[in-house]
Design a protein around this motif. Sequence first.
Motif, PDB file in Angstrom:
ATOM      1  N   ALA A  79     -26.523  18.960  20.488  1.00  0.00           N
ATOM      2  CA  ALA A  79     -26.362  19.712  19.243  1.00  0.00           C
ATOM      3  C   ALA A  79     -27.436  20.789  19.236  1.00  0.00           C
ATOM      4  O   ALA A  79     -28.594  20.512  19.573  1.00  0.00           O
ATOM      5  N   PHE A  80     -27.047  21.995  18.882  1.00  0.00           N
ATOM      6  CA  PHE A  80     -28.017  23.079  18.844  1.00  0.00           C
ATOM      7  C   PHE A  80     -27.656  24.067  17.744  1.00  0.00           C
ATOM      8  O   PHE A  80     -26.504  24.100  17.290  1.00  0.00           O
ATOM      9  N   PRO A  81     -28.639  24.823  17.290  1.00  0.00           N
ATOM     10  CA  PRO A  81     -28.410  25.718  16.154  1.00  0.00           C
ATOM     11  C   PRO A  81     -27.286  26.712  16.412  1.00  0.00           C
ATOM     12  O   PRO A  81     -27.184  27.288  17.508  1.00  0.00           O
ATOM     13  N   GLY A  82     -26.466  26.887  15.395  1.00  0.00           N
ATOM     14  CA  GLY A  82     -25.403  27.882  15.453  1.00  0.00           C
ATOM     15  C   GLY A  82     -25.925  29.238  15.024  1.00  0.00           C
ATOM     16  O   GLY A  82     -27.131  29.481  14.985  1.00  0.00           O
ATOM     17  N   VAL A  87     -25.439  25.448  10.289  1.00  0.00           N
ATOM     18  CA  VAL A  87     -24.352  25.397  11.269  1.00  0.00           C
ATOM     19  C   VAL A  87     -24.910  24.924  12.597  1.00  0.00           C
ATOM     20  O   VAL A  87     -25.941  25.410  13.060  1.00  0.00           O
ATOM     21  N   LEU A  88     -24.226  23.953  13.206  1.00  0.00           N
ATOM     22  CA  LEU A  88     -24.632  23.434  14.516  1.00  0.00           C
ATOM     23  C   LEU A  88     -23.466  23.503  15.485  1.00  0.00           C
ATOM     24  O   LEU A  88     -22.312  23.284  15.109  1.00  0.00           O
ATOM     25  N   ARG A 123     -21.582  22.737   8.565  1.00  0.00           N
ATOM     26  CA  ARG A 123     -20.507  23.035   9.512  1.00  0.00           C
ATOM     27  C   ARG A 123     -20.956  22.706  10.919  1.00  0.00           C
ATOM     28  O   ARG A 123     -22.095  22.978  11.301  1.00  0.00           O
ATOM     29  N   ILE A 124     -20.029  22.137  11.693  1.00  0.00           N
ATOM     30  CA  ILE A 124     -20.252  21.860  13.110  1.00  0.00           C
ATOM     31  C   ILE A 124     -19.104  22.512  13.865  1.00  0.00           C
ATOM     32  O   ILE A 124     -17.950  22.437  13.430  1.00  0.00           O
TER      33      ILE A 124
END
Length: 187
Positions: A79-82, A87-88, A123-124
Amino acid sequence: MRPTPTLHTPRFLMRPLVREDAAALFPTLSRDDQCLYMSRPAFRSEADLADWLVDPTWPGRSWTAVDRETGAVAGRYVAFPGRDEGVLEVGYVTVVDRQGQGVARECMTALVSHLFTDPSCRRIYAEIDADNRPSAGLAERLGFSLEGRLREHETTHKGLCDMLVYGLLRREWAGGTQDIVVRSAGD
């Protein structure tokens, strides 16, 4: 960056990834057919893979899924920043000998459930190579919606690729019923 807690699913322990996990992931990530949909080609050495897995400049978090019965590594989940606050982006790789056994579905259910426990996560999403039907199918089974096709969006080792964007909003998440226990990295 947030800590990477240990997640417990019915079959797997998802713990923070360590450099030594490269040995178990290399047989999968050194195969051209297994890296076809990645942004980079297959790794040619375990050392290069290890460096990539624990790159200190990468802003995300990585989990290694370990089979609770055998202790064998089953996959890597990230998982990493969007692009925006709250948001990811997520990603996943299942080792070749465990593909088709529901590993990614179980571990991604745990990961998404965990990520949505953070009140700031709204949000993912996942960007998936348009030719990668198994990965797109997993996103759909998890409840992600196809939000669009980005044509010739990314240049990878195989050339220009269309990418599918799958998204999931917190209010849409229905998969959080699985029995998942979260512990801090120190537990």
